[in-house]
Design a protein around this motif. Structure first.
Motif, PDB file in Angstrom:
ATOM      1  N   PRO A 133       0.777  -1.196   0.038  1.00 51.68           N
ATOM      2  CA  PRO A 133      -0.143   0.073   0.040  1.00 51.68           C
ATOM      3  C   PRO A 133       0.551   1.129   0.054  1.00 51.68           C
ATOM      4  O   PRO A 133       2.115   1.371   0.516  1.00 51.68           O
ATOM      5  CB  PRO A 133      -0.636  -0.122   1.321  1.00 51.68           C
ATOM      6  CG  PRO A 133       0.000  -1.039   2.185  1.00 51.68           C
ATOM      7  CD  PRO A 133       0.930  -1.899   1.104  1.00 51.68           C
ATOM      8  N   THR A 134       0.370   2.310  -0.787  1.00 53.34           N
ATOM      9  CA  THR A 134       1.284   3.738  -0.967  1.00 53.34           C
ATOM     10  C   THR A 134       0.181   4.686  -0.733  1.00 53.34           C
ATOM     11  O   THR A 134      -0.945   4.354  -0.965  1.00 53.34           O
ATOM     12  CB  THR A 134       2.004   3.661  -2.118  1.00 53.34           C
ATOM     13  OG1 THR A 134       1.093   3.967  -3.044  1.00 53.34           O
ATOM     14  CG2 THR A 134       2.671   2.266  -2.388  1.00 53.34           C
ATOM     15  N   PRO A 135       0.797   5.916  -0.446  1.00 50.64           N
ATOM     16  CA  PRO A 135      -0.258   6.994  -0.358  1.00 50.64           C
ATOM     17  C   PRO A 135      -0.896   7.477  -1.630  1.00 50.64           C
ATOM     18  O   PRO A 135      -1.830   7.844  -1.879  1.00 50.64           O
ATOM     19  CB  PRO A 135       0.705   8.165  -0.095  1.00 50.64           C
ATOM     20  CG  PRO A 135       1.872   7.819   0.695  1.00 50.64           C
ATOM     21  CD  PRO A 135       2.184   6.530   0.005  1.00 50.64           C
ATOM     22  N   MET A 136      -0.431   6.783  -2.834  1.00 46.77           N
ATOM     23  CA  MET A 136      -1.117   6.851  -4.172  1.00 46.77           C
ATOM     24  C   MET A 136      -2.094   5.729  -4.565  1.00 46.77           C
ATOM     25  O   MET A 136      -2.651   5.720  -5.541  1.00 46.77           O
ATOM     26  CB  MET A 136      -0.163   7.047  -5.257  1.00 46.77           C
ATOM     27  CG  MET A 136       0.567   8.445  -5.082  1.00 46.77           C
ATOM     28  SD  MET A 136       2.085   8.686  -6.209  1.00 46.77           S
ATOM     29  CE  MET A 136       1.057   8.750  -7.634  1.00 46.77           C
ATOM     30  N   GLY A 137      -2.056   4.637  -3.714  1.00 45.10           N
ATOM     31  CA  GLY A 137      -2.671   3.653  -3.937  1.00 45.10           C
ATOM     32  C   GLY A 137      -1.857   2.212  -3.910  1.00 45.10           C
ATOM     33  O   GLY A 137      -0.700   2.421  -3.565  1.00 45.10           O
ATOM     34  N   ASP A 138      -2.307   1.012  -3.920  1.00 40.94           N
ATOM     35  CA  ASP A 138      -1.611  -0.413  -3.958  1.00 40.94           C
ATOM     36  C   ASP A 138      -0.989  -0.304  -5.114  1.00 40.94           C
ATOM     37  O   ASP A 138      -1.397  -0.258  -6.311  1.00 40.94           O
ATOM     38  CB  ASP A 138      -2.802  -1.423  -3.520  1.00 40.94           C
ATOM     39  CG  ASP A 138      -3.398  -1.255  -2.338  1.00 40.94           C
ATOM     40  OD1 ASP A 138      -2.991  -0.668  -1.345  1.00 40.94           O
ATOM     41  OD2 ASP A 138      -4.471  -1.916  -2.371  1.00 40.94           O
ATOM     42  N   ILE A 139       0.395  -0.610  -4.961  1.00 41.84           N
ATOM     43  CA  ILE A 139       1.343  -0.839  -6.202  1.00 41.84           C
ATOM     44  C   ILE A 139       1.748  -2.187  -5.999  1.00 41.84           C
ATOM     45  O   ILE A 139       2.127  -2.857  -4.846  1.00 41.84           O
ATOM     46  CB  ILE A 139       2.392  -0.044  -6.154  1.00 41.84           C
ATOM     47  CG1 ILE A 139       3.219   0.128  -7.255  1.00 41.84           C
ATOM     48  CG2 ILE A 139       3.354  -0.189  -4.922  1.00 41.84           C
ATOM     49  CD1 ILE A 139       4.088   1.268  -7.789  1.00 41.84           C
TER      50      ILE A 139
END
Length: 242
Positions: free
Chosen positions: A12-18
């Motif tokens: 999970p990242t601040p921009m969405g799951d990568i």
């Protein structure tokens, strides 16, 4: 030979799951590496012509040796690799907002990673490219006022299709003027886009830089049994720019 499909990493990242995935291409039998952000495909090792052309076209026409280059967006590393393959390049900084992507390269999860990490000319920097372009920022954390012979950008899908709303400001006149300030006189800015040439953005470049051009890069698309195209914008600063 790898298994038919493997998810190599997911975070999970601040921009969405990568996620980073590897699959075997049934036609060629070769491994294909793919990156997804949420449900969106960001990149694939099947389609690298545009990323490579970004480096080639961005550095074309820069005659001097000892080039210092900054790249926004690491991805699978094809733009960075093409930059380092140019013998004129002295140094390369690659700025990526996702530590996870840098980690793939450092851990050798992607094919080009070890070559980038081991090249003494190359530094992978975890940071916000868009903030770095701004007046109080800097693309090199060790030297915030540093200017480059070329700045190459491959993060958003296009100037109109951005991954985060705060990216939009860069593609406006003030943003392009700020980016031009990160270039040496005579330096080049190049941008990858998944969309056809955009007249509005071309006009912004023409108003900011001494010269600019939109190049259409065609490549085979085996998934559609035809060809596809990306756009690479290249803009050059005047020799006596600020």
């Amino acid at each position: 030979m790898s298994v038919r499909f493997a998810e190599l990493d997911w975070k999970p990242t601040p921009m969405g799951d990568i996620s980073l995935r590897r699959r075997r291409d049934p036609g060629s039998g070769q491994d294909v590496y793919e990156v997804k952000l949420g449900d969106e495909y960001l990149m694939s090792s099947l389609f690298t012509a545009g990323e490579i052309a970004l480096a080639r076209l961005g550095l074309e026409g820069l005659p001097e040796m000892g080039l210092d280059v900054a790249v926004g967006g690491l991805g699978l590393g094809y733009t960075a690799r093409a930059v380092l393959d140019d013998a004129r390049v002295r140094s390369l900084i690659v700025v990526d907002a996702l530590a996870e992507v840098i980690g793939w390269h450092e851990r050798g999860l992607v094919p080009l990673g070890p070559g980038l990490v081991d090249d003494p000319r190359c530094r992978l920097v975890h940071g916000d490219f868009f903030a770095g372009v701004g007046e109080d920022g800097g693309l090199d954390p060790d030297d915030p006022g540093r200017r480059f012979h070329a700045v190459l950008l491959d993060i958003d899908h296009s100037p109109r299709q951005v991954l985060h709303p705060r990216h939009e400001a860069l593609y406006r006149p003030d943003g392009m003027r700020a980016l031009a300030g990160r270039l040496r006189p005579g330096g080049a800015f190049a941008l990858w886009s998944n969309d056809p040439p955009d007249d509005s953005f071309s006009a912004v470049l023409a108003d900011t830089f001494a010269e600019s051009e939109a190049h259409v890069v065609h490549f085979d698309n085996p998934l559609q049994q035809g060809t596809a195209a990306n756009t690479v914008y290249v803009a050059r600063k005047g020799p006596a720019g600020p």
